[in-house]
Design a protein around this motif. Structure first.
Motif, PDB file in Angstrom:
ATOM      1  N   LEU A 158     103.840 -68.429  12.807  1.00 42.56           N
ATOM      2  CA  LEU A 158     105.043 -68.519  11.977  1.00 42.56           C
ATOM      3  C   LEU A 158     104.844 -67.756  10.671  1.00 42.56           C
ATOM      4  O   LEU A 158     105.751 -67.045  10.219  1.00 42.56           O
ATOM      5  CB  LEU A 158     105.370 -69.979  11.675  1.00 42.56           C
ATOM      6  N   LYS A 161     105.403 -64.213  11.212  1.00 42.41           N
ATOM      7  CA  LYS A 161     106.835 -63.913  11.370  1.00 42.41           C
ATOM      8  C   LYS A 161     107.538 -63.894  10.012  1.00 42.41           C
ATOM      9  O   LYS A 161     108.389 -63.040   9.753  1.00 42.41           O
ATOM     10  CB  LYS A 161     107.495 -64.942  12.295  1.00 42.41           C
ATOM     11  N   LEU A 173     112.894 -66.464  15.098  1.00 43.05           N
ATOM     12  CA  LEU A 173     112.506 -67.766  14.547  1.00 43.05           C
ATOM     13  C   LEU A 173     113.309 -68.901  15.169  1.00 43.05           C
ATOM     14  O   LEU A 173     113.357 -70.001  14.631  1.00 43.05           O
ATOM     15  CB  LEU A 173     112.715 -67.775  13.031  1.00 43.05           C
ATOM     16  N   SER A 178     108.879 -72.856  16.167  1.00 40.34           N
ATOM     17  CA  SER A 178     109.007 -72.257  14.836  1.00 40.34           C
ATOM     18  C   SER A 178     109.515 -73.288  13.836  1.00 40.34           C
ATOM     19  O   SER A 178     109.031 -73.370  12.703  1.00 40.34           O
ATOM     20  CB  SER A 178     109.950 -71.053  14.878  1.00 40.34           C
ATOM     21  N   VAL A 205     117.018 -72.996  10.784  1.00 42.10           N
ATOM     22  CA  VAL A 205     115.952 -71.997  10.778  1.00 42.10           C
ATOM     23  C   VAL A 205     116.557 -70.615  10.983  1.00 42.10           C
ATOM     24  O   VAL A 205     116.210 -69.650  10.292  1.00 42.10           O
ATOM     25  CB  VAL A 205     114.905 -72.298  11.866  1.00 42.10           C
ATOM     26  N   ALA A 209     116.628 -67.410   8.387  1.00 42.86           N
ATOM     27  CA  ALA A 209     116.223 -66.055   8.765  1.00 42.86           C
ATOM     28  C   ALA A 209     117.348 -65.060   8.490  1.00 42.86           C
ATOM     29  O   ALA A 209     117.117 -63.954   7.982  1.00 42.86           O
ATOM     30  CB  ALA A 209     115.822 -66.011  10.237  1.00 42.86           C
TER      31      ALA A 209
END
Length: 276
Positions: A158, A161, A173, A178, A205, A209
Motif C-alpha cells: 500500500l 501505491k 487502491l 488496500s 479509498v 485516490a
C-alpha cells in the motif's frame, strides 16, 4: 368565568401577532494585505531531471490564514506552481559545474471566484523557489513507526501505491486489502482525518485516490463538496507520510539529485491585497 372570553380573545390576538424579524447583519468585508504569509505543502513528488520545465505543481495551504479574526484562506485550499528549472546531477556534473537544480515558480491560489497571486519573495515576485537537498528533507515522521509499518508486506504494498499516487501514477487502491492496510497505517501513524474519512466505507479509498489524482492535475471538480475538506486534510496527512517514507521505498533514484518529497513545506506571500 366572565373573564374567559376576554382572556381567550387576548390569547388569540397574541398568537396571531407576528414575531418581529431580525434583519440579517451583513458581514463586513475583510481585506487581506499584500505580504500576508501563506504556508504551503507540496502535494506531488518532484525529482530534478525528471520533472519538465512548465510542469504543473500542486500545493495545499497547510494552515488556516486568518485576518481580522476571520479565516480568509482555509487550510486545504489548492495553490499552483510551475517548474521553471529541472536538471539532475550526473557523474560528470561536478566537473562541468552543472549541479542538480530544481526550481518552481509559485503562481496563485483560488478563493471563490478570485485568483490570488502568490510569490516566493515580496520584493521579487518573479523569483522562483529553489528546492535544495537541505530544504527537501523528509517531513517529520517517526522512523520507528515507519519501520514497523513496512515490516508487513500488505502495508508495504500500500505504501508503494501511495508513493506512486503522489508521483502522478494511478495504482489500484480499490481492493479490500488496500482499505484494511490503509486503516491499519492510519491507526498506527495517528492519521486522524484519514481514519474519519475511511469510516464512510470502501468507496472512500477510491474517493481518496481520485482526490489525489485530480489534485495532480489541478482539478478538484467532481469531488463531493461535502467531503472535500476532509479529503484534502487526509491528503495532507498522507503526503507527510509518503514524504516520511522517503528513500525507504525508492528503488529508482540514480546519482546525486534533488528530490522534493510530498509534504515539503514552503512559505509564500500574497503579492496584491484582496477583499473577501
Amino acid at each position: 368565568m366572565r373573564w374567559a372570553p376576554a382572556l381567550l380573545l387576548i390569547l388569540i390576538i397574541a398568537g396571531c401577532a407576528k414575531t418581529p424579524e431580525v434583519p440579517d447583519v451583513p458581514v463586513a468585508p475583510v481585506t487581506v494585505n499584500k505580504g500576508t504569509r501563506v504556508p504551503l505543502l507540496l502535494a506531488k513528488q518532484l525529482n530534478a531531471g525528471e520533472a519538465d520545465s512548465g510542469d504543473y505543481v500542486p500545493f495545499l495551504v497547510a494552515e488556516d490564514v486568518v485576518a481580522e479574526g476571520r479565516i480568509v484562506i482555509p487550510k486545504g485550499t489548492l495553490a499552483e506552481g510551475e517548474v521553471t528549472w529541472s536538471r539532475s546531477e550526473g557523474t560528470l556534473s561536478g566537473f562541468m559545474n552543472q549541479p542538480a537544480r530544481l526550481e518552481v515558480k509559485i503562481k496563485s491560489l483560488q478563493i471563490g471566484e478570485k485568483s490570488v497571486a502568490l510569490a516566493t519573495s515580496e520584493e521579487d515576485p518573479e523569483k522562483a523557489f529553489a528546492f535544495t537537498r537541505d530544504n527537501t528533507g523528509r517531513p517529520s515522521t517517526d522512523d520507528t513507526k515507519v519501520d514497523e509499518v513496512l515490516k508487513d508486506e500488505l502495508n508495504r504494498q500500500l505504501a508503494e501505491k501511495l508513493t506512486e499516487l503522489f508521483d502522478g501514477k494511478s495504482p489500484d487502491l480499490s481492493t479490500p486489502d488496500s482499505k484494511l492496510a490503509l486503516e491499519k497505517i492510519a491507526g498506527e501513524m495517528g492519521l486522524n482525518d484519514t481514519k474519519r474519512l475511511l469510516n464512510g466505507g470502501q468507496d472512500r479509498v477510491s474517493q481518496l485516490a481520485t482526490t489525489i489524482e485530480r489534485l495532480q492535475k489541478g482539478d478538484l471538480q467532481g469531488v463531493a463538496s461535502g467531503d472535500l475538506s476532509l479529503s484534502l486534510n487526509s491528503v495532507m496527512e498522507l503526503a507527510n507520510l509518503v514524504g516520511g517514507l522517503g528513500d525507504k521505498l525508492s528503488r529508482t533514484l540514480k546519482g546525486r539529485t534533488i528530490r522534493a518529497y510530498p509534504g515539503t513545506r514552503i512559505e509564500v506571500v500574497i503579492t496584491e491585497p484582496f477583499t473577501t
